[in-house]
Each structure stands twice: as C-alpha cells, then as structure tokens.
Design an enzyme around this catalytic site. Sequence first.
Site, short mmCIF file in Angstrom:
data_model
loop_
_atom_site.label_atom_id
_atom_site.label_comp_id
_atom_site.label_asym_id
_atom_site.label_seq_id
_atom_site.Cartn_x
_atom_site.Cartn_y
_atom_site.Cartn_z
N ASP A 196 0.86 -1.18 0.00
CA ASP A 196 0.00 0.00 0.00
C ASP A 196 0.89 1.22 0.00
O ASP A 196 1.88 1.27 0.72
CB ASP A 196 -0.88 0.01 1.26
N LYS A 242 -7.40 28.97 0.97
CA LYS A 242 -6.61 28.04 0.15
C LYS A 242 -7.54 26.89 -0.21
O LYS A 242 -8.48 26.57 0.54
CB LYS A 242 -5.39 27.53 0.92
N PHE A 247 -13.28 23.63 5.66
CA PHE A 247 -13.38 23.06 4.34
C PHE A 247 -14.76 22.45 4.17
O PHE A 247 -15.30 21.83 5.08
CB PHE A 247 -12.31 21.96 4.20
N ASP A 296 -5.19 -4.24 6.50
CA ASP A 296 -5.80 -4.18 7.82
C ASP A 296 -7.32 -4.07 7.76
O ASP A 296 -8.01 -4.40 8.70
CB ASP A 296 -5.21 -3.04 8.65
#
Lengths: 685, 563
Positions: free
Chosen positions: A315, A400, A382, A521
């Site tokens: 991964d 941003k 956000f 996992d």
Amino acid sequence: MSDILAAGPKAKSAIGSVTLTREVVFRALRDAVLKLDPRKLTGNPVILATWVVAGLASVSAVVAVAGGQPAGFEIQIALWLWATVLFANLAESVAEGRGKAAADSLRASRVTTKAKLLVDPTTGTWIPTPAHKIGAGEVVLVEAGDVIPADGEIIEGVASVNEAAITGESAPVIRESGGDRSAVTGGTTVVSDWIKVRVTSQPGSTFLDRMIAMVEGADRRKTPNELALGVLLAGLTLIFLIAVVSLLGLGAYSGVKLDPMVLGALFVTLIPTTIGGLLSAVGIAGMDRLLKVNVLATSGRAVEAAGDVDTLLLDKTGTITFGNRMATEVIAVPGVRPEAALRAALMASLADETPEGRSIVDLARDQGMTAETPESATFIPFSAVTRQSGLDAGASSWRKGAVDAVLVGLKVGEAPAEFRQAVDRIARSGGTPLAVSENGALVGVIHLKDVVKPGVKERFADLRRMGVHTVMITGDNPVTAAAIASEAGVDDFLAEATPEDKLRMIRAEQAKGRLVAMCGDGANDAPALAQADVGVAMQTGAQAAREAGNMVDLDSDPTKVLQIVEVGKQLLITRGALTTFSIANDVAKYFAIIPALFVASLPALSGMNVMGLHSPESAILSAVIFNALVILALIPLALRGVKYRAIGAGKLLSRNLTIYGLGGIVAPFVGIKLIDLIVSTLGLA
Amino acid sequence: MDWRGWAEIVFTIGLTLALSWPLGAYLKRVWTGEAQWLAPVERAAYAAFGVNRDKGQNWLGYAAAVLAFSAAGFTILYAMLRLQGLLPLNPQGFPGLTSDLAFNTAVSFVTNTNWQSYAGETTLSTLSQMAGLTVQNFVSAAAGLSVAAALARAFAADKAEGLGNFWVDLTRIVLYVLLPVSVVFALVLVALGVPQSLSAGTPVTTLEGAQQTLALFPVASQEIIKQFGTNGGGIFNANSAHPFENPNIWTNLIQMVAMNVLSLAAVFAFGRMVLARKEARALAAVMVILVGAAAGGIYAAETLTPQPAMAAAGVDATANMEGKEVRFGPATTSTFAAFTTGASDGAVNGMHGSFMPLGGGIAMFMIQLGEILPGGVGSGLYGMLVMALLAVFVAGLMVGRTPEYLGKKVEAREIKLAMLAVLILPLAILGFSAVAAVLPSALKGLLNTGPHGLSEILYAYSSAAGNNGSAFAGLTANSPWWNTTLGIAMLLGRFAYIVPVLAIAGALAAKPKLAPTTGTLPTDGPLFVGLLIGIILILGGLQFFPALALGPIVEHFQVLAVR
C-alpha cells in the site's frame, strides 16, 4: 535491517523479550534428555538411526565389560554416539525453549476473572460467568478495568484498550463499534469507558490461545520444504546403510576382520547427522526470529513461502509514503513577493488542523515565519461545496483550496500564465496544487506532495536484487501514482485500486506461477489477504483481516513485510547451508575411518591415512567426536540463521558454496586431526 | 605419456562435441515432429502398428508403453535365443542357449546394456545377431531417447499432463535418427575394412601352417549401431579390440565419436526444446569435463604408475601395454575406456581388467557415477537431470528460495522419486557384490583372487546395474548365478530408474512453468557446472568409496609397495 522504514516506536513485545535465561537453558537440557525416548524420534530417521547404533554400541560395551575384556574404546564410542543424539535433541529444545517461555508469559495473561455476560442486551442485565464458558455469538459487557474475555467484535460503545498483553505496546488504542477498528482481542484490558462485545471465538480457540500454541510449537507441522529435505536425508541414510552393510560381505572376501562397533561408528558419521539434528531447530528458530520482530505466523509454511515471494504488493500510504501529503513549497504569482505568498498560505492554514494544514504551518516555520491567530478571527472550514478553507479576520481574508474552486470563487477569468504552469508542473509530478488567495486576490500556489519515506528506494533496489517484484497499490489517479512510483523506485503500480482490483491482481500474478505477499488491515482486505501466499494482517486491523491472513504483525507496521521476506529467505539458506556442510563433511570422515577400518588386514591402505592420525582407534574415535561436537558447535548458527545478503542469487550461491561447501570439506580434516591429537595425547585411544 | 596423447584426448572430445551440436538441433526436430522428410514411411509404420499419433499419454501411460514394449522385446529375443538351433540363418549350426544365458542375454540387449556372458562368434547364429540383438540395439536406444523426450516435454510444459506418445517417439527416433546414420556409417566402415558378410567364415592357413576358420558376420551393420546407440555388444568376444570390428585408427575414431555423440546431442536437443540452451550447455560441460578428466586420469595411470615388475623383467615400462592393442596405444585406449564407461556403451578396445589398478578403478567409478557422463543415449540425459534436481535441491536453498530448476519447483515428490532412482545403483551394485563376494559358486567364476578379484565382482555388477555392458576381463560370467543376478541388476538399473524418472516427468509437467527472476538460482554458469560436478563426485564417491578401497585402491597401494 528495516530500521529505516520502521515507523513508530519499537515496542517491546511480551514474546520478543524472552532471552536465554538460566531457566530457559535448564529447561532445554531437561527436554533434551526427555527426548531420548525413541518414540519422540520417529519423525527424524537420521537421529533415530543414530539412536539405534548408540544402543547397540552400549550393549556391546556392556557385554565387553561383563566379559572382563578391555572396553575403554567401546565405552567411549557408545558415549559419544549418545552425545550425538543428545546434542541433536538439545538443538531442538533450545529452539523450543524460547517459545515455551514466551507461551508461559502469555498464558499468565489469560482471563481468570469472571466476565459480564449480558443476558438481555437491551436492559444491560448481566451475570458473572467464567470466561472459558462464553461461546461464540454471546455478548459481554466490558467496562473500564475489565479484561476482555475472548476475541470479539464491538457492537456498541467506544473504549481505549490496553493491548500490551499481545503486542507489548502499553499505549492504549481506541476500539469502537463499526468500521475496521471494532475487533478486540481476548486478554487485553479496557482502560476507559465501556463496550459491548459480541464474542466471535469458541472457548479455547481465541487469538491468545492460538498464539500460545504457535509460539510453543505445539501444533508444529513439517513444512513442504522440510518434508522434501527429510526425504533426501532419509534416502542418504539408506544409501549409507547399504554402503556399510555391504562391507560385511566385501570385507569377508578381503579377509578383513570388521568390528561391528566400528562399522556402526562409520555409519553414524556418514549419515547426515548434522543437518538431521539441526533441521527442526532451524524451522523453529525461523518462527522465533519472526516473533522477535513481533510477527506471528500461523504456520511454518507461511514463513517458508515468505522466502519465495516473487511479487510484493505494498500500500502506498504508510508504507511507501508518510501517508499525509505535505507542503514543500509555495510559489507566488507574478507581482507578489514570495514571502507575502508564504504568509498568505500560513494565515489560511493557521486554524486548519488537518495534517496538510499543519504541514503548511511547519513549512512556514522552517523558513522562519510564524504567526499568531488574530483575535476575532473566524475559521472557514473546508466543505465539499466550496472545496476551500481559510480564515477571516476583520477585513482580511485568506483562502486556500482546490485550484479551480478558488479561481471560481475569486471570479478570476484568466489566471496568470506562470500560475498555470506552476499548477501543471505540480500535478505532473504527482503533487497536489492548492491555490492561495488573500483579500480576494490570487497570490500563489502551494505544492502539496506525497513524501516518500527516506531509504525506501534503496530498499526496493535490494528487493529487486532478491528477485522480488514490487507493486505499489494506491487510490491515486494514474498520473500521481506513476510519479510516486518512479520516485520510490517500485517496479509497478496499481492506481485507483479497489480491494477487488487487489484480489484480481493477486490472482493474475499467481496464475503466472508467482508467489504474492501483501499486508492489509481493513475488512475489505480480507479476501486479498486470504488469497495471497503471504498475507500479513495488522494487529490493529479488522477481525476479518486477522482471520484471513497467515501472519499478524503485532506492531501493525506495513513495512514489516520486507523483514518477513528476509526471515523466510534466511530460513531456507540456513537449511541449505547446513545440508551442504553436512554432506561435504563426509569426505574427510572417509579418509579418517576407511584406512582405520581395513589397515590391520590390508596394511597397504595406510597410504590413505593422509591426515596422519595416531592409530585406527583414535581415528575412529576422533571422527565420532567431531561428528557429535559439530552439531553442538552449529546450534548457534541454526538458531541465529545464516545472514542473508541482497547481492543476487549467483553471488549469494558462490559465497555460501565457498563457506559451507568447500568449508565443509576442509573443516573436518582440521577438526578430526586436532581431536586426534588431543585423544592421543590424553591416551584415550 | 606425451603431448600427443593429451592432444588426442582433447581432439576426440572436441570433435564429438562439435558434431553433437548440429545433431542435437536435428534431434529436437525429430522429438517435436518438425522433421518430416520420411513422412510417408512414418505414416505407413503407424498404419501397420495401429498407432494413433495424436493420442497423448500421461506419465503412467508412457511408462506402461515403455514396459510393455520392453517386455515384448524380451520375450521375442528370449524365444529366438532358446530356439536358435531350429531357426534359419545359422551357418555354423549353433545350438539354442541355456535358459539362464538366454535370460541374461535377452535382458542385456533389451536394457541397452549388452553385457555378454558368451563369446559371440562361437555362440550366436547370424539370425540371432541380426534379427535378435541388432534389432534391440536400435529399439532399446530409441526407448532411452523416448523417455528423455518425455522428460524434456515435462520441463517445457506449463501445467500439462501429456508427455507425448511413446510409440510415435520410438518410431520417429528409429526412422529419422538411428537408421539413416547407421546405414551411412555402416557403409563407411565397410569402406574402411570392416567385414559385412552372411557367410559362415573363411578357412585360412595360418603362418604355422595350421587350418583355421575366420568367423565372418555382418559386422559393419552391427558395429555402427553398437556405438551410436551406446549398446556396446560386439559380434566378437574381443569386441572393438578385434581387428574385424575395429581394424584401424579411423574406424576407432568413428566408434569413439559415435558412442558419445548422440548422448550429447540429446542434451542440446533438450536445451532447444525447453528453451534453456545455456542450461543445457552447462549440463554438457559437466559431462565433457568429467569424461575428459577420466580419460586423462586413466591415461596418466597407465603411463605414470611405476611398473616395477615390468622394469625388473627388462620390459619397456613407459606404459602399461598389457591388454592394449599396439595399433591403438595407451592414449587412444584410455580415451576409449573413459568414453565407453562414461557413456554406458560398454564396447572395449582394450581389456579394462589389465589396466593399472587406478586406471581400471577410474573406469569402474565412471560407471558407478550413474552413467551420465554423457551416459547412454537418452538415459544419460535423464540421469543427469536427476542429479541436477538433487544438486539444485541441496545447494539451491542457499540462495534463499525453495529450489526450482528450469522453471519447475523441486518439491518432496520429485525428491522422493529422485532418491528412489538414485538408490537403485548402490543397492544393485553393492548388494549383489557383497553376496557374490562370499558365495563359493559365484567366486568360481573369478580369474584372480585378492583385490583384483573383488574388482572383477564390483565391475560386473556396476556394469550390469549401470547398463554399461563392458567387463573387467577375467570373470567367467556364464553360470546360473552370474547370469541370473546380473540380469536382475540390469533390469533394476534400467526400469527401476525409468519408472521414477517418468513419474518425475509427470509431476514436473503438472507444475506451472515459472519465469526466472534475479533471485532464482542461476543454472547456466561455471558456478553451477562446478556445483553439479561436486555433487556428482561426492554423492558417487560416498556410495562406492569403501568398496573401491578394498578393490582398486588397495591394489594401487600394493603395486606402489612392491617398489
């Protein structure tokens, strides 16, 4: 070896901490003697044959003593033959000893208190019930201070759990219902809050029970390669039996009077007692070395397969990269000073607690710029709609966010060309560009980068030399994935990967005859973990994943899989080295024993006594002693394993052939000669 | 010993190697069915024998076919030898053979051994030689090459079951390889002076004025297949030392090249078929290096070992010429001895029993190493592949992977079968030798006592079990004990080896073919060549060293002690 990649503090595990204490050694010695029971040797034909010869030699020594004949030589031979068996047993019991001691400490953490069995989950009524009476499907209540009675799935609640009993890591972990963190392990302790757990294991087969059985080697089965090697050793034993027994007829023809004791000694020194005696110790020690790095293998077969892995699925997040994208630079638009752009980025991120936001603050700090959150500032979080975040303070505002979203918000029709170029460059390199604005004006772009862990590239180069093909698995788009793959030096990548893609890829690789290793996992990793030849599940992962894999990493460190491959290789190398050494040894033994055997009747054969050994008796005794001592001398090597070097198969073979092949031919010439000097000086023969 | 002797050894091996390369390319086309220039004859043969050429066989089917074919060949040959007196083409009027001799001889030729307990010129009729023995010289060689082809297919396969069709392999190898080469070179031998005649013989008056009948046979036609098929059984008792079988150095050179060229070609054909040319070259290198070392070793033993008795008698002691033809000399005879024992051929142009102890010992050891240097046609290849599997298994672990060879994993089943095959040789050689060494009825056949007598016993069983067929002159083997036990040793050495080998082929074919990685044990370079040589010498040495110590080795030291 993989310290470079090891993430997080090295936990001292309950099982990794057992060392060779006096108690362990004592137990090993006792077990070695107990293993003299021939019924325990049936799985090991080489040592069983030695046992039989030792028995016959003892009888013949006793007969000689009873008959009043001098029997010093016979007694010594018989004793050294028994020593050979004992040393072989000792190797195995020392290897087992560590595991047994570890099992004892695990056993101590098994639940002895009563668990709270919920008879009616809706009202929360519970009755105290012994843990070993709770079966799968029943629900228990575990509150702060309670030990979780068995493996299970949290169905309600959230708690911090101390899993030190299993992992050795004392910092508690959060376990909660739903998702991939809902699995709890029997024997661990809830530190705060409460949870309701549906038990998934039957009494006596919890993870802890299995772990105890594994480290103890209780249900140790021979691995495929071990079986094959066993066949080879048994075959060699048979060949030497033929060679030695035929000497009865050939010797009679030649008028040679053959001492059966000496023939027996010849037989034992020729059969591969060295590897025969150390074979099971090598296997156990391999599992043990995994334990030391906090990895539990459910079978020796898995460890062996690890050495054979051709394809490694990794991964990206957490293994190859640090997991969080980090800001590496802020590029100002023309007309804005770089410091001003950086400052705007900093202000926009001050209240942003996401790792990306923190990394921008860190970047500014690294460049010597800090800022305090202005009073009366409002954090603009956000949102999926605005796709930007920032800060408003009075008349000032900083934002941003995603480049197109910010541009739309600013109503900037045409961004400056330099800005466009910077954005493109960042995207092409696999990074994420974030546009920054101050008071409604575009000031720059932040380069968020997936940072590759230091040292990974070298590690993948090592793997390539080992012949292991590395594949990076990521949810990123192909462009980003390609950029990171090339930076990290992996051989291949799978972008926008779903768990199904993983499974498909594993099957495709296996269809080409390759062995695949992966770690995972999540519950959705379970099918892939089960399909992979080596599936390493994280201890913190979902119960389904832990059940599906054939190894569990107690540290939950995905980079561990590299170490696992090395341990597997080391195991096989050790076996091969000891086998080669064992067979090569026989050359010298012939030169010691054959002249000694025949020289009384055929004096011309003294020409073969190239070592100049003192007498026929001392030659035979020295060979037998060497044969016994070499097992003892090699126990540490068998336990520690021959060092693996990622230098390519050809170089590795030539190196090991020189040490264990040529060395195996030369060493006994020297050893037997030295022992002969001692034996003759002491007047033993 | 001089440089010309060494040059001859190198030249002969080099020539053989050079010719085996193109022959291997051709043999591969025969194995795969690409060669088609005799297609009409081939089709006719299949039609005649009812062979369905498209029907594949699994390993059991293939093994059953090999065994059935050999059993039928044995039965026919046995009957022919027993009934020889009643059958035509018997100009000398020889009677039928005794049951034990017929058993021994039939087994011997069916197993590609060609051990001869009899003297050909005074025992066998022209019909027995031509229609009995020569036929088996062709088909037993073809059977060996067929088994090798089956194993090659197994290595090339990817999870398959079929190993080909034995009947097709047998037919194609006889038709496309053995017959054409034999026809051409039989004529070459005739041109070089080897007789080819169906007459009973020529009466001649000797120099002393005595009357003698010189036996004549169709020698040339049998001579070439005797070598090309690594059979080794001569028409005459003296074999290739006889001037009719081997009149001059040119026929000798043809014979030496012929007895190794097809076995080496099989290795190269294998490399092409399995797409492992470099690996096949490594196997060929092992064969050539060891056979060269043996030739050099025998040559050195025959020319360097001091011969005090000869020196004392005032004879030229620079070389041991006892049992050697003056027209060949020590270097040629040593090379021939190494070739014939390394190749499971068994023809001789000198008497191995008359060699110096170490020279004869090396020849014997070559057989005991398993007849893989380069071994019998086909059988040398599959024997060498068994050794390669063992070498890869033992040492291959040292690169940290479970062993694989040519893309096939070597696991318990293959090791079990390989050990089963490897066990046969010590069991048959040492087992029978140990009994014969103490059995009065067996000992009656020995010419010598002491270590040399033991060497005669060991050599006989080595030769039989290794399917070599040469003898350590001195043993009179035409007695029930020797005929029977040597026959059993030959059967074990052939079929108790072929069946496990085909079982290995079955197991390997079923496995996936793995692509090599940088982590795979390299099996093509000098390192692997050295490893394989080491394993062959150590394994072989460990089995036979004690026995050899009581035979040639002690005799060697005794010879040294005379000085």
